[in-house]
Design a protein around this motif. Structure first.
Motif, PDB file in Angstrom:
ATOM      1  N   SER A 173      24.404  25.425 -67.592  1.00 34.16           N
ATOM      2  CA  SER A 173      24.581  26.729 -68.234  1.00 34.16           C
ATOM      3  C   SER A 173      25.036  26.587 -69.680  1.00 34.16           C
ATOM      4  CB  SER A 173      25.593  27.572 -67.446  1.00 34.16           C
ATOM      5  OG  SER A 173      26.902  27.041 -67.548  1.00 34.16           O
ATOM      6  N   LEU A 174      25.778  25.525 -69.983  1.00 33.77           N
ATOM      7  CA  LEU A 174      26.236  25.321 -71.360  1.00 33.77           C
ATOM      8  C   LEU A 174      25.108  24.866 -72.272  1.00 33.77           C
ATOM      9  CD1 LEU A 174      29.721  23.619 -70.782  1.00 33.77           C
ATOM     10  CD2 LEU A 174      29.262  25.945 -71.545  1.00 33.77           C
ATOM     11  N   LYS A 175      24.093  24.211 -71.701  1.00 38.00           N
ATOM     12  CA  LYS A 175      22.909  23.782 -72.458  1.00 38.00           C
ATOM     13  C   LYS A 175      23.318  22.967 -73.693  1.00 38.00           C
ATOM     14  CE  LYS A 175      20.090  27.612 -70.793  1.00 38.00           C
ATOM     15  NZ  LYS A 175      19.199  28.747 -71.172  1.00 38.00           N
ATOM     16  N   ASN A 176      22.989  23.483 -74.899  1.00 40.24           N
ATOM     17  CA  ASN A 176      23.267  22.703 -76.110  1.00 40.24           C
ATOM     18  C   ASN A 176      24.597  23.052 -76.760  1.00 40.24           C
ATOM     19  OD1 ASN A 176      22.403  25.217 -76.896  1.00 40.24           O
ATOM     20  ND2 ASN A 176      21.267  24.514 -78.672  1.00 40.24           N
ATOM     21  N   THR A 177      25.459  23.749 -76.021  1.00 38.73           N
ATOM     22  CA  THR A 177      26.822  23.986 -76.505  1.00 38.73           C
ATOM     23  C   THR A 177      27.573  22.655 -76.562  1.00 38.73           C
ATOM     24  OG1 THR A 177      26.860  26.181 -75.492  1.00 38.73           O
ATOM     25  CG2 THR A 177      28.995  25.190 -76.026  1.00 38.73           C
ATOM     26  N   GLU A 178      28.310  22.429 -77.642  1.00 45.35           N
ATOM     27  CA  GLU A 178      29.136  21.219 -77.730  1.00 45.35           C
ATOM     28  C   GLU A 178      30.370  21.384 -76.842  1.00 45.35           C
ATOM     29  OE1 GLU A 178      29.924  19.626 -81.689  1.00 45.35           O
ATOM     30  OE2 GLU A 178      28.425  21.027 -82.467  1.00 45.35           O
ATOM     31  N   TYR A 179      30.713  20.330 -76.098  1.00 47.05           N
ATOM     32  CA  TYR A 179      31.890  20.423 -75.229  1.00 47.05           C
ATOM     33  C   TYR A 179      32.394  19.032 -74.886  1.00 47.05           C
ATOM     34  CZ  TYR A 179      28.426  19.691 -71.459  1.00 47.05           C
ATOM     35  OH  TYR A 179      27.424  19.197 -70.659  1.00 47.05           O
ATOM     36  N   VAL A 180      33.564  19.005 -74.260  1.00 50.08           N
ATOM     37  CA  VAL A 180      34.136  17.736 -73.817  1.00 50.08           C
ATOM     38  C   VAL A 180      34.519  17.843 -72.345  1.00 50.08           C
ATOM     39  CG1 VAL A 180      35.050  17.195 -76.113  1.00 50.08           C
ATOM     40  CG2 VAL A 180      36.545  18.308 -74.433  1.00 50.08           C
ATOM     41  N   PHE A 181      34.490  16.699 -71.661  1.00 47.95           N
ATOM     42  CA  PHE A 181      34.996  16.573 -70.298  1.00 47.95           C
ATOM     43  C   PHE A 181      36.424  16.029 -70.407  1.00 47.95           C
ATOM     44  CE2 PHE A 181      30.488  15.555 -70.470  1.00 47.95           C
ATOM     45  CZ  PHE A 181      29.922  16.335 -69.474  1.00 47.95           C
ATOM     46  N   GLN A 182      37.337  16.600 -69.633  1.00 50.68           N
ATOM     47  CA  GLN A 182      38.729  16.156 -69.766  1.00 50.68           C
ATOM     48  C   GLN A 182      39.428  16.103 -68.405  1.00 50.68           C
ATOM     49  OE1 GLN A 182      42.027  18.354 -72.096  1.00 50.68           O
ATOM     50  NE2 GLN A 182      41.297  16.777 -73.508  1.00 50.68           N
ATOM     51  N   GLU A 183      40.270  15.095 -68.284  1.00 52.85           N
ATOM     52  CA  GLU A 183      41.097  14.933 -67.094  1.00 52.85           C
ATOM     53  C   GLU A 183      42.006  16.144 -66.900  1.00 52.85           C
ATOM     54  OE1 GLU A 183      44.703  11.846 -65.777  1.00 52.85           O
ATOM     55  OE2 GLU A 183      43.884  11.857 -67.819  1.00 52.85           O
ATOM     56  N   MET A 184      42.117  16.613 -65.654  1.00 50.96           N
ATOM     57  CA  MET A 184      43.046  17.683 -65.324  1.00 50.96           C
ATOM     58  C   MET A 184      44.431  17.077 -65.073  1.00 50.96           C
ATOM     59  SD  MET A 184      43.713  20.851 -64.578  1.00 50.96           S
ATOM     60  CE  MET A 184      45.320  21.459 -64.088  1.00 50.96           C
ATOM     61  N   ILE A 185      45.425  17.529 -65.846  1.00 53.49           N
ATOM     62  CA  ILE A 185      46.794  17.031 -65.675  1.00 53.49           C
ATOM     63  C   ILE A 185      47.493  17.928 -64.656  1.00 53.49           C
ATOM     64  CG2 ILE A 185      48.953  16.438 -66.835  1.00 53.49           C
ATOM     65  CD1 ILE A 185      46.524  14.770 -67.683  1.00 53.49           C
ATOM     66  N   LYS A 186      47.505  17.472 -63.410  1.00 57.32           N
ATOM     67  CA  LYS A 186      48.007  18.314 -62.320  1.00 57.32           C
ATOM     68  C   LYS A 186      49.474  18.680 -62.490  1.00 57.32           C
ATOM     69  CE  LYS A 186      44.636  16.427 -59.040  1.00 57.32           C
ATOM     70  NZ  LYS A 186      44.433  15.685 -57.769  1.00 57.32           N
TER      71      LYS A 186
END
Length: 303
Positions: A173-186
């Motif tokens: 759904s984000l397609k060509n949107t710039e984004y990052v994957f990040q660890e969830m700090i529980k």
């Protein structure tokens, strides 16, 4: 010495009240410090190139302020004001670093600043047709995982995915949107600390906590209370402002699994009403004091 003047620039195409509120709030602080403010929309100042030269055209071409408070992210306008020799707070470069989360995290990593494990999404043009990188990212970060769009404010472009299918669906759904994957700090689920830094010093701090969302933002139901940060938190927030070049910033810190602070993000255009409502501290007054002192250090032409 004549009373100094300033332009306070905000985005004319953003209608939420909080954007005008920031401009009006800082204008009142300027007046209290003997500064004459003018609130201007960014689309009233047009970056123009003519006869091989760059200039600003529009409604205010016959005047020039002693400095600008740039409450927007129109980078090229900020750069053009700087080219005209006008001091801009924050600088165009520092706003650009903080505005793009990918660049922000890369800058922090260049200086050894701790933040959650993060992977920048590979560049996509149009629809996502090759998801092969997904497997390596899922192994490296695991679930639940936070996806942050590179551009966004108030937590509105931050997503939590719990499993593989949710991750794939969001990536598509984000397609060509710039984004990052990040660890969830529980250990910091639904809570963080906002520290406002002005001129390298912590001037206000609050704890934000949400009972209903993984984001602590007030926009998503987060509640605030005054908070006394630790020395480690203060030093980390100040280091963030220094490496990004921000004269003033709202630095959001997470509570790491081992108790040590981690950087969530740095806001170069931090809105300051909520921290005033929480602590009674007017960050804008500190901003004006810093600017007036900085202008003195720059020399007579900027006093």
């Amino acid at each position: 010495m004549a009373q100094p003047s300033c332009w306070i620039i905000y985005n004319g195409n953003l209608h939420p009240k909080k954007f005008m509120d920031f401009a009006e709030w800082t204008a009142k602080a300027a007046e209290k410090k003997g500064i004459t403010p003018t609130i201007i929309k960014n689309n009233e100042l047009l970056v123009t190139f003519k006869n091989g030269k760059s200039m600003i055209s529009g409604s205010y071409t016959n005047s020039s302020p002693d400095f600008v408070i740039f409450g927007d992210k129109d980078i090229f306008l900020a750069k053009q004001l700087e080219k005209l020799g006008i001091p801009v707070y924050n600088s165009a470069d520092s706003i650009e670093i903080c505005d793009n989360k990918s660049r922000m995290y890369q800058t922090l990593a260049d200086h050894g600043i701790p933040f959650p494990k993060t992977i920048i999404a590979p560049k996509v043009f149009g629809d996502l047709h090759d998801e092969s990188h997904y497997y390596a990212i899922a192994r490296e970060i695991g679930f639940p995982m936070v996806i942050k769009e590179a551009y966004g404010s108030f937590g509105m472009q931050v997503h939590l995915v719990e499993n593989e299918q949710e991750l794939l669906d969001l990536m598509k759904s984000l397609k060509n949107t710039e984004y990052v994957f990040q660890e969830m700090i529980k250990s910091s689920y639904g809570r963080d600390v906002r520290i406002n830094i002005v001129g390298g010093k912590a001037v206000a701090s609050m704890l934000r906590k949400s009972e209903t969302d993984f984001r602590a933002n007030v926009s998503f139901g987060g509640k605030t209370k005054p908070y006394t940060p630790t020395k480690e938190q203060i030093n980390l927030a100040a280091a963030c402002a220094e490496v990004t070049g921000t004269d003033f910033a709202g630095v959001d810190l997470l509570f790491g699994n081992d108790g040590s602070p981690l950087v969530c993000e740095i806001n170069s255009n931090a809105h300051i009403r909520s921290i005033y409502d929480c602590t009674g501290i007017d960050v804008a007054l500190h901003m004006m004091d810093f600017i007036l002192n900085d202008l003195k250090e720059r020399g007579p032409s900027h006093e």
